[in-house]
Design a protein around this motif. Sequence first.
Motif, PDB file in Angstrom:
ATOM      1  N   MET A  66      39.905  26.309  46.123  1.00 24.90           N
ATOM      2  CA  MET A  66      38.809  27.249  46.172  1.00 24.90           C
ATOM      3  C   MET A  66      37.923  27.024  44.972  1.00 24.90           C
ATOM      4  SD  MET A  66      39.142  31.362  46.514  1.00 24.90           S
ATOM      5  CE  MET A  66      39.742  31.537  44.866  1.00 24.90           C
ATOM      6  N   SER A  67      36.635  27.001  45.165  1.00 19.64           N
ATOM      7  CA  SER A  67      35.718  26.614  44.113  1.00 19.64           C
ATOM      8  C   SER A  67      35.386  27.750  43.167  1.00 19.64           C
ATOM      9  CB  SER A  67      34.417  26.064  44.722  1.00 19.64           C
ATOM     10  OG  SER A  67      33.798  27.044  45.527  1.00 19.64           O
ATOM     11  N   ASP A  68      35.521  29.003  43.618  1.00 20.42           N
ATOM     12  CA  ASP A  68      35.158  30.124  42.764  1.00 20.42           C
ATOM     13  C   ASP A  68      36.059  30.173  41.552  1.00 20.42           C
ATOM     14  OD1 ASP A  68      33.171  30.977  44.413  1.00 20.42           O
ATOM     15  OD2 ASP A  68      34.440  32.345  45.536  1.00 20.42           O
ATOM     16  N   SER A  69      35.477  30.396  40.381  1.00 21.56           N
ATOM     17  CA  SER A  69      36.275  30.605  39.187  1.00 21.56           C
ATOM     18  C   SER A  69      36.501  32.087  39.023  1.00 21.56           C
ATOM     19  CB  SER A  69      35.578  30.037  37.945  1.00 21.56           C
ATOM     20  OG  SER A  69      34.331  30.680  37.771  1.00 21.56           O
ATOM     21  N   ASN A  70      37.558  32.454  38.252  1.00 21.95           N
ATOM     22  CA  ASN A  70      37.894  33.843  38.073  1.00 21.95           C
ATOM     23  C   ASN A  70      37.720  34.202  36.611  1.00 21.95           C
ATOM     24  OD1 ASN A  70      38.879  34.684  40.755  1.00 21.95           O
ATOM     25  ND2 ASN A  70      40.313  33.022  40.411  1.00 21.95           N
ATOM     26  N   PRO A  71      36.683  34.944  36.249  1.00 24.68           N
ATOM     27  CA  PRO A  71      36.420  35.238  34.848  1.00 24.68           C
ATOM     28  C   PRO A  71      37.427  36.198  34.263  1.00 24.68           C
ATOM     29  CG  PRO A  71      34.968  36.527  36.239  1.00 24.68           C
ATOM     30  CD  PRO A  71      35.740  35.604  37.157  1.00 24.68           C
ATOM     31  N   SER A  72      37.513  36.212  32.933  1.00 19.02           N
ATOM     32  CA  SER A  72      38.351  37.180  32.259  1.00 19.02           C
ATOM     33  C   SER A  72      37.691  38.537  32.348  1.00 19.02           C
ATOM     34  CB  SER A  72      38.530  36.786  30.791  1.00 19.02           C
ATOM     35  OG  SER A  72      39.157  35.535  30.698  1.00 19.02           O
ATOM     36  N   PRO A  73      38.466  39.617  32.300  1.00 15.53           N
ATOM     37  CA  PRO A  73      37.881  40.952  32.301  1.00 15.53           C
ATOM     38  C   PRO A  73      37.164  41.205  31.004  1.00 15.53           C
ATOM     39  CG  PRO A  73      40.245  41.055  31.914  1.00 15.53           C
ATOM     40  CD  PRO A  73      39.906  39.637  32.270  1.00 15.53           C
ATOM     41  N   ALA A  74      36.408  42.290  30.980  1.00 11.80           N
ATOM     42  CA  ALA A  74      35.640  42.624  29.788  1.00 11.80           C
ATOM     43  C   ALA A  74      36.554  42.711  28.583  1.00 11.80           C
ATOM     44  CB  ALA A  74      34.916  43.962  29.989  1.00 11.80           C
ATOM     45  N   GLY A  75      36.072  42.187  27.453  1.00  5.77           N
ATOM     46  CA  GLY A  75      36.851  42.227  26.240  1.00  5.77           C
ATOM     47  C   GLY A  75      37.552  40.933  25.958  1.00  5.77           C
ATOM     48  N   GLY A  76      37.522  39.991  26.884  1.00 10.62           N
ATOM     49  CA  GLY A  76      38.043  38.655  26.647  1.00 10.62           C
ATOM     50  C   GLY A  76      39.526  38.494  26.870  1.00 10.62           C
ATOM     51  N   THR A  77      40.236  39.510  27.351  1.00 15.57           N
ATOM     52  CA  THR A  77      41.662  39.361  27.600  1.00 15.57           C
ATOM     53  C   THR A  77      41.885  38.569  28.865  1.00 15.57           C
ATOM     54  OG1 THR A  77      42.097  41.491  26.581  1.00 15.57           O
ATOM     55  CG2 THR A  77      43.812  40.601  28.003  1.00 15.57           C
ATOM     56  N   PRO A  78      42.631  37.446  28.827  1.00 13.27           N
ATOM     57  CA  PRO A  78      42.859  36.677  30.043  1.00 13.27           C
ATOM     58  C   PRO A  78      43.591  37.519  31.062  1.00 13.27           C
ATOM     59  CG  PRO A  78      43.569  35.476  28.081  1.00 13.27           C
ATOM     60  CD  PRO A  78      43.295  36.880  27.668  1.00 13.27           C
ATOM     61  N   ARG A  79      43.190  37.447  32.337  1.00 18.26           N
ATOM     62  CA  ARG A  79      43.910  38.209  33.348  1.00 18.26           C
ATOM     63  C   ARG A  79      45.129  37.486  33.831  1.00 18.26           C
ATOM     64  NH1 ARG A  79      43.093  36.369  38.415  1.00 18.26           N
ATOM     65  NH2 ARG A  79      41.182  35.310  38.979  1.00 18.26           N
ATOM     66  N   ARG A  80      45.365  36.260  33.345  1.00 21.03           N
ATOM     67  CA  ARG A  80      46.594  35.561  33.633  1.00 21.03           C
ATOM     68  C   ARG A  80      47.391  35.425  32.354  1.00 21.03           C
ATOM     69  NH1 ARG A  80      45.496  31.279  38.420  1.00 21.03           N
ATOM     70  NH2 ARG A  80      44.056  32.557  39.568  1.00 21.03           N
ATOM     71  N   GLN A 120      35.502  30.742  53.052  1.00 25.29           N
ATOM     72  CA  GLN A 120      34.855  29.959  52.011  1.00 25.29           C
ATOM     73  C   GLN A 120      34.720  30.744  50.710  1.00 25.29           C
ATOM     74  OE1 GLN A 120      34.061  26.630  52.343  1.00 25.29           O
ATOM     75  NE2 GLN A 120      35.238  26.947  54.218  1.00 25.29           N
ATOM     76  N   SER A 121      34.712  32.054  50.788  1.00 20.81           N
ATOM     77  CA  SER A 121      34.592  32.885  49.598  1.00 20.81           C
ATOM     78  C   SER A 121      35.705  33.918  49.624  1.00 20.81           C
ATOM     79  CB  SER A 121      33.229  33.586  49.571  1.00 20.81           C
ATOM     80  OG  SER A 121      33.120  34.435  48.455  1.00 20.81           O
ATOM     81  N   ALA A 122      36.824  33.575  48.976  1.00 19.75           N
ATOM     82  CA  ALA A 122      37.991  34.452  49.048  1.00 19.75           C
ATOM     83  C   ALA A 122      38.858  34.282  47.812  1.00 19.75           C
ATOM     84  CB  ALA A 122      38.808  34.143  50.301  1.00 19.75           C
ATOM     85  N   THR A 123      39.579  35.335  47.487  1.00 19.71           N
ATOM     86  CA  THR A 123      40.582  35.299  46.431  1.00 19.71           C
ATOM     87  C   THR A 123      41.878  35.874  46.973  1.00 19.71           C
ATOM     88  OG1 THR A 123      38.953  35.543  44.649  1.00 19.71           O
ATOM     89  CG2 THR A 123      41.218  36.130  44.124  1.00 19.71           C
ATOM     90  N   ALA A 124      42.976  35.195  46.724  1.00 26.19           N
ATOM     91  CA  ALA A 124      44.295  35.670  47.126  1.00 26.19           C
ATOM     92  C   ALA A 124      45.093  36.048  45.882  1.00 26.19           C
ATOM     93  CB  ALA A 124      45.039  34.595  47.912  1.00 26.19           C
ATOM     94  N   VAL A 125      45.841  37.129  46.003  1.00 29.78           N
ATOM     95  CA  VAL A 125      46.757  37.571  44.951  1.00 29.78           C
ATOM     96  C   VAL A 125      48.157  37.597  45.539  1.00 29.78           C
ATOM     97  CG1 VAL A 125      47.385  39.456  43.390  1.00 29.78           C
ATOM     98  CG2 VAL A 125      44.968  38.987  43.873  1.00 29.78           C
ATOM     99  N   MET A 126      49.110  36.948  44.876  1.00 27.73           N
ATOM    100  CA  MET A 126      50.507  36.975  45.297  1.00 27.73           C
ATOM    101  C   MET A 126      51.326  37.710  44.250  1.00 27.73           C
ATOM    102  SD  MET A 126      51.645  33.320  46.947  1.00 27.73           S
ATOM    103  CE  MET A 126      51.262  32.351  45.477  1.00 27.73           C
ATOM    104  N   ILE A 127      52.189  38.618  44.702  1.00 26.79           N
ATOM    105  CA  ILE A 127      53.135  39.267  43.801  1.00 26.79           C
ATOM    106  C   ILE A 127      54.545  38.974  44.290  1.00 26.79           C
ATOM    107  CG2 ILE A 127      53.995  41.468  42.918  1.00 26.79           C
ATOM    108  CD1 ILE A 127      51.158  42.542  43.061  1.00 26.79           C
ATOM    109  N   PHE A 128      55.340  38.349  43.435  1.00 23.80           N
ATOM    110  CA  PHE A 128      56.732  38.050  43.747  1.00 23.80           C
ATOM    111  C   PHE A 128      57.603  39.153  43.147  1.00 23.80           C
ATOM    112  CE2 PHE A 128      54.985  33.572  43.408  1.00 23.80           C
ATOM    113  CZ  PHE A 128      54.843  33.425  44.781  1.00 23.80           C
ATOM    114  N   ARG A 129      58.272  39.892  43.999  1.00 29.20           N
ATOM    115  CA  ARG A 129      59.109  40.993  43.531  1.00 29.20           C
ATOM    116  C   ARG A 129      60.362  41.082  44.389  1.00 29.20           C
ATOM    117  NH1 ARG A 129      58.690  45.979  46.297  1.00 29.20           N
ATOM    118  NH2 ARG A 129      57.155  46.034  47.997  1.00 29.20           N
ATOM    119  N   HIS A 130      61.296  41.947  43.974  1.00 29.76           N
ATOM    120  CA  HIS A 130      62.531  42.201  44.719  1.00 29.76           C
ATOM    121  C   HIS A 130      63.215  40.857  45.034  1.00 29.76           C
ATOM    122  CE1 HIS A 130      65.180  44.859  46.876  1.00 29.76           C
ATOM    123  NE2 HIS A 130      64.952  44.277  48.043  1.00 29.76           N
ATOM    124  N   GLN A 131      63.574  40.611  46.278  1.00 30.02           N
ATOM    125  CA  GLN A 131      64.257  39.370  46.647  1.00 30.02           C
ATOM    126  C   GLN A 131      63.330  38.160  46.677  1.00 30.02           C
ATOM    127  OE1 GLN A 131      67.621  39.013  47.396  1.00 30.02           O
ATOM    128  NE2 GLN A 131      68.036  41.159  46.958  1.00 30.02           N
TER     129      GLN A 131
END
Length: 219
Positions: free
Chosen positions: A1-15, A82-93
Amino acid sequence: MSDSNPSPAGGTPRRGFFGIAALSAFGLFGLAATTARAQPAPSDGPDWPGMLKGRHKQLFDVYTINEGFPLGFVNNFLTPNQSATAVMIFRHQGLPYALNSMIWAKYKVGETFKIMDPETKAPAVKNPWFEPKAGVGNPQAALDKLAARDVVIGACGVAMRGQSGRLSKNAGVTPEEAFKEFSSNLIVPGVTILPSGTWGVNRAQEAGCTYCAGGSFDV
């Protein structure tokens, strides 16, 4: 996916990892050297997952392994959009998805969770969905390929604490040593350890994601 994901306000990386202060509030001590990227965070945690770009946003709640199907769900969402973001959360099993192959081998993850390697047909001693052998499964749904498509990935800190303690005896280490090793051996550097998986599910939906269940409890 070509879209980049900016950091939130204040410069803290969201990853990356939460700040030590934020984790301490949830009892999640023992992070290893990879916490060097963390920034000080308020008691409610950083603004994870941050600003998600793209018209379409979907959360994949991966609470079981479900034979690799959750990764296919993510691929099937991203491919026609073409314009999408996916979020995966690995939890439990579903937490083993987030762990690298060293952890799988040392802590007997495949044997304990009864996960078979599609290549060997034996209990997996490596993460079968990270850089799988050519011709095995759907290569576009492999964890390394999804990470390269800028999928946002979170791992439940509660599950990590619990499962590392449970598997510590397989490696002959203490639960605290196991937790430290799990925390510093995730599939890619961008995985965020969350206060809890359900916390992350809420935050992703507040950030505009629709919800997709990534597994079945029929295990």
